[in-house]
Design a protein around this motif. Structure first.
Motif, PDB file in Angstrom:
ATOM      1  N   VAL A  25       0.838  -1.201   0.000  1.00  0.00           N
ATOM      2  CA  VAL A  25       0.000   0.000   0.000  1.00  0.00           C
ATOM      3  C   VAL A  25       0.869   1.245   0.000  1.00  0.00           C
ATOM      4  O   VAL A  25       0.621   2.208  -0.738  1.00  0.00           O
ATOM      5  CB  VAL A  25      -0.975  -0.015   1.198  1.00  0.00           C
ATOM      6  CG1 VAL A  25      -1.640   1.334   1.390  1.00  0.00           C
ATOM      7  CG2 VAL A  25      -2.006  -1.114   1.028  1.00  0.00           C
ATOM      8  N   VAL A  26       1.909   1.256   0.811  1.00  0.00           N
ATOM      9  CA  VAL A  26       2.822   2.410   0.857  1.00  0.00           C
ATOM     10  C   VAL A  26       3.528   2.563  -0.478  1.00  0.00           C
ATOM     11  O   VAL A  26       3.653   3.679  -1.015  1.00  0.00           O
ATOM     12  CB  VAL A  26       3.815   2.267   2.026  1.00  0.00           C
ATOM     13  CG1 VAL A  26       4.919   3.303   1.939  1.00  0.00           C
ATOM     14  CG2 VAL A  26       3.094   2.372   3.351  1.00  0.00           C
ATOM     15  N   GLY A  28       2.474   1.573  -3.399  1.00  0.00           N
ATOM     16  CA  GLY A  28       1.474   2.040  -4.367  1.00  0.00           C
ATOM     17  C   GLY A  28       1.190   3.524  -4.211  1.00  0.00           C
ATOM     18  O   GLY A  28       1.028   4.249  -5.199  1.00  0.00           O
ATOM     19  N   ALA A  29       1.121   4.006  -2.989  1.00  0.00           N
ATOM     20  CA  ALA A  29       0.882   5.427  -2.743  1.00  0.00           C
ATOM     21  C   ALA A  29       2.038   6.261  -3.274  1.00  0.00           C
ATOM     22  O   ALA A  29       1.831   7.330  -3.863  1.00  0.00           O
ATOM     23  CB  ALA A  29       0.672   5.676  -1.260  1.00  0.00           C
ATOM     24  N   VAL A  30       3.264   5.795  -3.068  1.00  0.00           N
ATOM     25  CA  VAL A  30       4.448   6.516  -3.544  1.00  0.00           C
ATOM     26  C   VAL A  30       4.460   6.549  -5.070  1.00  0.00           C
ATOM     27  O   VAL A  30       4.790   7.567  -5.676  1.00  0.00           O
ATOM     28  CB  VAL A  30       5.738   5.867  -2.980  1.00  0.00           C
ATOM     29  CG1 VAL A  30       6.975   6.409  -3.672  1.00  0.00           C
ATOM     30  CG2 VAL A  30       5.823   6.099  -1.490  1.00  0.00           C
ATOM     31  N   LEU A  32       1.770   6.194  -7.120  1.00  0.00           N
ATOM     32  CA  LEU A  32       0.612   6.876  -7.667  1.00  0.00           C
ATOM     33  C   LEU A  32       0.510   8.353  -7.280  1.00  0.00           C
ATOM     34  O   LEU A  32      -0.258   9.095  -7.893  1.00  0.00           O
ATOM     35  CB  LEU A  32      -0.668   6.160  -7.236  1.00  0.00           C
ATOM     36  CG  LEU A  32      -0.857   4.758  -7.820  1.00  0.00           C
ATOM     37  CD1 LEU A  32      -2.132   4.142  -7.261  1.00  0.00           C
ATOM     38  CD2 LEU A  32      -0.911   4.795  -9.326  1.00  0.00           C
ATOM     39  N   ALA A  33       1.246   8.806  -6.291  1.00  0.00           N
ATOM     40  CA  ALA A  33       1.148  10.195  -5.821  1.00  0.00           C
ATOM     41  C   ALA A  33       1.447  11.202  -6.930  1.00  0.00           C
ATOM     42  O   ALA A  33       0.678  12.165  -7.104  1.00  0.00           O
ATOM     43  CB  ALA A  33       2.051  10.413  -4.620  1.00  0.00           C
ATOM     44  N   THR A  35       1.108  10.843 -10.121  1.00  0.00           N
ATOM     45  CA  THR A  35       0.041  10.744 -11.116  1.00  0.00           C
ATOM     46  C   THR A  35      -1.219  11.440 -10.614  1.00  0.00           C
ATOM     47  O   THR A  35      -1.887  12.160 -11.367  1.00  0.00           O
ATOM     48  CB  THR A  35      -0.255   9.267 -11.423  1.00  0.00           C
ATOM     49  OG1 THR A  35       0.963   8.624 -11.786  1.00  0.00           O
ATOM     50  CG2 THR A  35      -1.250   9.129 -12.543  1.00  0.00           C
ATOM     51  N   VAL A  36      -1.548  11.259  -9.364  1.00  0.00           N
ATOM     52  CA  VAL A  36      -2.720  11.917  -8.785  1.00  0.00           C
ATOM     53  C   VAL A  36      -2.510  13.424  -8.751  1.00  0.00           C
ATOM     54  O   VAL A  36      -3.420  14.205  -9.048  1.00  0.00           O
ATOM     55  CB  VAL A  36      -3.022  11.339  -7.385  1.00  0.00           C
ATOM     56  CG1 VAL A  36      -4.087  12.148  -6.672  1.00  0.00           C
ATOM     57  CG2 VAL A  36      -3.420   9.884  -7.485  1.00  0.00           C
TER      58      VAL A  36
END
Length: 150
Positions: A25-26, A28-30, A32-33, A35-36
């Protein structure tokens, strides 16, 4: 007896599967951040451009309305009369200057009440100055002042 897949951290038991899921999860957040963030920035840009397009469409509509007015001969005539002071032959044009703000701020003192009659005749002084300038042989710098009228 605790299983081999559990780790004891104080009184909290954490399984290896939970650590792997949290790590994913961490990660993925790193990933995708950015891109978001780019998506949010693009949405702001799109909203700003849509507002700009709406403003330009409103401006275009007002210009089209103004252009339609210029198709009317009566409007053209009115503009020529108002802006350029055109008149038809045999008409008399009057221009009224409205300076009410200066009149409203003027002092209540009447300037003509403080005027005094001149002590000498200005026409005689002008005639003497004219004759002195025309009949003298002296240079203009050596003439000095005109003689006082009698």
């Amino acid at each position: 007896m605790p299983s081999s897949s559990d780790v004891a951290l104080g009184q909290l038991r954490v399984s290896w599967l939970l650590l792997i899921v949290v790590g994913l999860v961490v990660a993925g957040a790193v990933v995708l951040a950015p891109t978001v963030g780019l998506l949010l920035e693009q949405r702001r840009d799109i909203a700003a451009l849509e507002a700009q397009v709406a403003d330009q469409q409103a401006n275009l509509e007002s210009l089209e309305t103004e252009s339609a007015r210029w198709e009317d001969p009566a409007y053209i005539e009115a503009q020529a009369r108002d802006r350029l002071f055109f008149v038809y032959p045999d008409e008399t044009s009057f221009v009224l200057l409205d300076n009410r703000s200066a009149l409203e701020t003027a002092s209540s003192e009447v300037p003509s009440a403080t005027l005094e009659a001149p002590s000498s005749d200005w026409t005689a002084a002008a005639a003497n100055s004219f004759l002195l300038a025309g009949l003298t042989n002296q240079a203009p710098t050596s003439i000095g002042t005109a003689p006082e009228p009698q």
